[in-house]
Enzyme design. Structure first.
Site, PDB file in Angstrom:
ATOM      1  N   HIS A 120      -8.087   1.274  -4.203  1.00 33.03           N
ATOM      2  CA  HIS A 120      -9.053   1.103  -3.109  1.00 33.03           C
ATOM      3  C   HIS A 120      -9.716   2.452  -2.851  1.00 33.03           C
ATOM      4  O   HIS A 120      -9.082   3.351  -2.274  1.00 33.03           O
ATOM      5  CB  HIS A 120      -8.286   0.598  -1.881  1.00 33.03           C
ATOM      6  CG  HIS A 120      -9.141   0.423  -0.662  1.00 33.03           C
ATOM      7  ND1 HIS A 120      -8.565   0.236   0.589  1.00 33.03           N
ATOM      8  CD2 HIS A 120     -10.473   0.409  -0.471  1.00 33.03           C
ATOM      9  CE1 HIS A 120      -9.525   0.098   1.494  1.00 33.03           C
ATOM     10  NE2 HIS A 120     -10.695   0.216   0.869  1.00 33.03           N
ATOM     11  N   ASP A 122      -4.421   3.693  -2.036  1.00 34.46           N
ATOM     12  CA  ASP A 122      -5.516   4.080  -1.131  1.00 34.46           C
ATOM     13  C   ASP A 122      -5.985   5.492  -1.441  1.00 34.46           C
ATOM     14  O   ASP A 122      -5.242   6.451  -1.240  1.00 34.46           O
ATOM     15  CB  ASP A 122      -5.042   4.010   0.332  1.00 34.46           C
ATOM     16  CG  ASP A 122      -4.916   2.579   0.809  1.00 34.46           C
ATOM     17  OD1 ASP A 122      -3.859   2.225   1.362  1.00 34.46           O
ATOM     18  OD2 ASP A 122      -5.875   1.820   0.608  1.00 34.46           O
ATOM     19  N   HIS A 137      -1.105  -1.360  -4.288  1.00 31.56           N
ATOM     20  CA  HIS A 137      -2.374  -0.962  -3.657  1.00 31.56           C
ATOM     21  C   HIS A 137      -2.376   0.545  -3.444  1.00 31.56           C
ATOM     22  O   HIS A 137      -1.464   1.100  -2.809  1.00 31.56           O
ATOM     23  CB  HIS A 137      -2.522  -1.676  -2.320  1.00 31.56           C
ATOM     24  CG  HIS A 137      -3.852  -1.503  -1.649  1.00 31.56           C
ATOM     25  ND1 HIS A 137      -4.969  -2.235  -1.984  1.00 31.56           N
ATOM     26  CD2 HIS A 137      -4.224  -0.662  -0.649  1.00 31.56           C
ATOM     27  CE1 HIS A 137      -5.974  -1.852  -1.200  1.00 31.56           C
ATOM     28  NE2 HIS A 137      -5.559  -0.913  -0.382  1.00 31.56           N
ATOM     29  N   MET A 141     -11.522  -5.329   5.401  1.00 31.62           N
ATOM     30  CA  MET A 141     -10.716  -4.375   6.180  1.00 31.62           C
ATOM     31  C   MET A 141     -10.428  -4.975   7.545  1.00 31.62           C
ATOM     32  O   MET A 141     -11.346  -5.350   8.279  1.00 31.62           O
ATOM     33  CB  MET A 141     -11.450  -3.048   6.328  1.00 31.62           C
ATOM     34  CG  MET A 141     -11.654  -2.281   5.023  1.00 31.62           C
ATOM     35  SD  MET A 141     -10.132  -2.040   4.111  1.00 31.62           S
ATOM     36  CE  MET A 141      -9.196  -1.034   5.266  1.00 31.62           C
ATOM     37  N   MET A 153      -8.596   8.396  -0.509  1.00 28.96           N
ATOM     38  CA  MET A 153      -9.457   8.794   0.602  1.00 28.96           C
ATOM     39  C   MET A 153      -9.939  10.230   0.382  1.00 28.96           C
ATOM     40  O   MET A 153      -9.178  11.073  -0.087  1.00 28.96           O
ATOM     41  CB  MET A 153      -8.679   8.711   1.919  1.00 28.96           C
ATOM     42  CG  MET A 153      -8.144   7.312   2.199  1.00 28.96           C
ATOM     43  SD  MET A 153      -7.181   7.293   3.738  1.00 28.96           S
ATOM     44  CE  MET A 153      -6.567   5.606   3.680  1.00 28.96           C
ATOM     45  N   SER A 185       0.853  -1.199   0.000  1.00 26.39           N
ATOM     46  CA  SER A 185       0.000   0.000   0.000  1.00 26.39           C
ATOM     47  C   SER A 185       0.885   1.244   0.000  1.00 26.39           C
ATOM     48  O   SER A 185       1.616   1.488   0.967  1.00 26.39           O
ATOM     49  CB  SER A 185      -0.885   0.014   1.243  1.00 26.39           C
ATOM     50  OG  SER A 185      -1.362   1.326   1.459  1.00 26.39           O
ATOM     51  N   MET A 194     -11.834   4.714  -0.910  1.00 25.88           N
ATOM     52  CA  MET A 194     -12.511   4.983   0.360  1.00 25.88           C
ATOM     53  C   MET A 194     -13.113   6.387   0.230  1.00 25.88           C
ATOM     54  O   MET A 194     -12.678   7.365   0.864  1.00 25.88           O
ATOM     55  CB  MET A 194     -11.508   4.894   1.529  1.00 25.88           C
ATOM     56  CG  MET A 194     -11.083   3.461   1.805  1.00 25.88           C
ATOM     57  SD  MET A 194      -9.592   3.326   2.809  1.00 25.88           S
ATOM     58  CE  MET A 194      -8.365   3.471   1.503  1.00 25.88           C
ATOM     59  N   ASP A 242      -6.673  -6.143   4.412  1.00 29.04           N
ATOM     60  CA  ASP A 242      -6.063  -4.824   4.346  1.00 29.04           C
ATOM     61  C   ASP A 242      -6.080  -4.131   5.705  1.00 29.04           C
ATOM     62  O   ASP A 242      -7.138  -3.785   6.208  1.00 29.04           O
ATOM     63  CB  ASP A 242      -6.873  -3.993   3.326  1.00 29.04           C
ATOM     64  CG  ASP A 242      -6.297  -2.647   3.057  1.00 29.04           C
ATOM     65  OD1 ASP A 242      -6.926  -1.896   2.295  1.00 29.04           O
ATOM     66  OD2 ASP A 242      -5.224  -2.338   3.599  1.00 29.04           O
TER      67      ASP A 242
HETATM   68  C1  DX5 Z   1      -6.199   1.843   5.501  1.00 30.76           C
HETATM   69  C2  DX5 Z   1      -5.724   1.423   4.122  1.00 30.76           C
HETATM   70  C3  DX5 Z   1      -4.687   0.332   4.176  1.00 30.76           C
HETATM   71  C4  DX5 Z   1      -3.427   0.767   4.882  1.00 30.76           C
HETATM   72  C5  DX5 Z   1      -2.566  -0.425   5.179  1.00 30.76           C
HETATM   73  O1  DX5 Z   1      -7.376   2.583   5.397  1.00 30.76           O
HETATM   74  O2  DX5 Z   1      -6.809   0.960   3.349  1.00 30.76           O
HETATM   75  O3  DX5 Z   1      -4.369  -0.085   2.843  1.00 30.76           O
HETATM   76  O4  DX5 Z   1      -2.724   1.666   4.067  1.00 30.76           O
HETATM   77  O5  DX5 Z   1      -1.445   0.046   5.889  1.00 30.76           O
HETATM   78  P1  DX5 Z   1      -0.791  -0.856   7.055  1.00 30.76           P
HETATM   79  O6  DX5 Z   1      -0.300  -2.096   6.357  1.00 30.76           O
HETATM   80  O7  DX5 Z   1       0.322   0.001   7.595  1.00 30.76           O
HETATM   81  O8  DX5 Z   1      -1.866  -1.132   8.064  1.00 30.76           O
HETATM   82 ZN    ZN Z   2      -6.409  -0.036   1.326  1.00 30.02          ZN
END
Ligand code: DX5
Ligand code: ZN
Length: 217
Positions: free
Chosen positions: A68, A37, A35, A139, A39, A10, A70, A175
């Protein structure tokens, strides 16, 4: 020992001041997906990157961009993420859009579609999507930040979803809080794609970290 477990670093935990170099490093690693993320500061209490950043790192690698989202709402901005070069787009069950419309739009554009559920969402909520999706993202932290502690109460959900998937061609991705210890637990529970951010990007050798997470240590 090599197994069919896929590793998806990620980039949320990467050094954004040198993102191109980080993607180049992942490109020469044995990771399976990258990956990403996304947001919006609304669906989750954090704000990260958008389609423009994905477009700018696309030329650095042919690795699969596992995006991903969010964010909420989703439908209106899906075209931008598709155009930017995403390969898999995962949306959340908990959004206000019509999830089926979003899944169909993603697949109509020849991308793979995933559904993610938050820790408080029950496994049975994914049943209506089983004939449509390519990936389920469980999650194992409350979405929004990297470096959080793994929620072990999600292990039963992973096993339940593995059963629900049965022999369908659907990947079970997990994740949040995936490190060298929790990776073993989630693989045992049935996960076959592991997202990991802080464990990989805090390591000196990304490839070694990836191999260890896969179970080759
Ligand atoms: C959290 C993200 C994850 C996160 C994982 O909302 O969706 O992908 O970045 O990071 P670690 O592996 O540090 O928990
Ligand atoms: Zn994620």
């Amino acid at each position: 020992m090599t197994n069919n477990v896929k590793i998806a670093p990620s980039i949320l935990s990467s050094n954004f001041s040198k993102l191109g170099e980080e993607i180049t490093a992942l490109n020469s690693s044995e990771c399976d997906y990258i990956h990403i993320d996304v947001m919006d500061g609304h669906f989750v209490p954090n704000l990260t990157i958008g389609p423009g950043v994905i477009k700018s790192i696309r030329p650095y690698t042919n690795k699969i961009f596992d995006v991903h989202l969010m964010i909420n709402p989703v439908m209106n901005i899906l075209p931008s993420f598709i155009e930017a070069g995403s390969d898999i787009i995962t949306i959340h069950h908990e959004i206000s859009d019509n999830v089926f419309d979003c899944i169909n739009f993603i697949k109509k554009n020849n991308l793979k579609a995933g559904i993610s559920i938050k820790p408080t969402t029950e496994a049975k909520e994914i049943i209506p999507y089983l004939e449509l999706i390519d990936l389920i993202l469980v999650m194992t932290v409350e979405p929004g930040f990297g470096g959080q502690k793994f929620l072990s109460n999600q292990l039963k959900k992973i096993m339940d979803i593995k059963d629900l998937i049965s022999n369908r061609d659907i990947e079970l991705e997990v994740d949040g809080g995936i490190n060298y210890n929790t990776s073993k637990q989630v693989i045992k529970a049935g996960a076959n794609v592991l997202v990991s951010g802080s464990t990989i990007f805090s390591s000196k050798n990304y490839n070694e970290a990836i191999s260890k997470l896969r179970g080759n240590d």
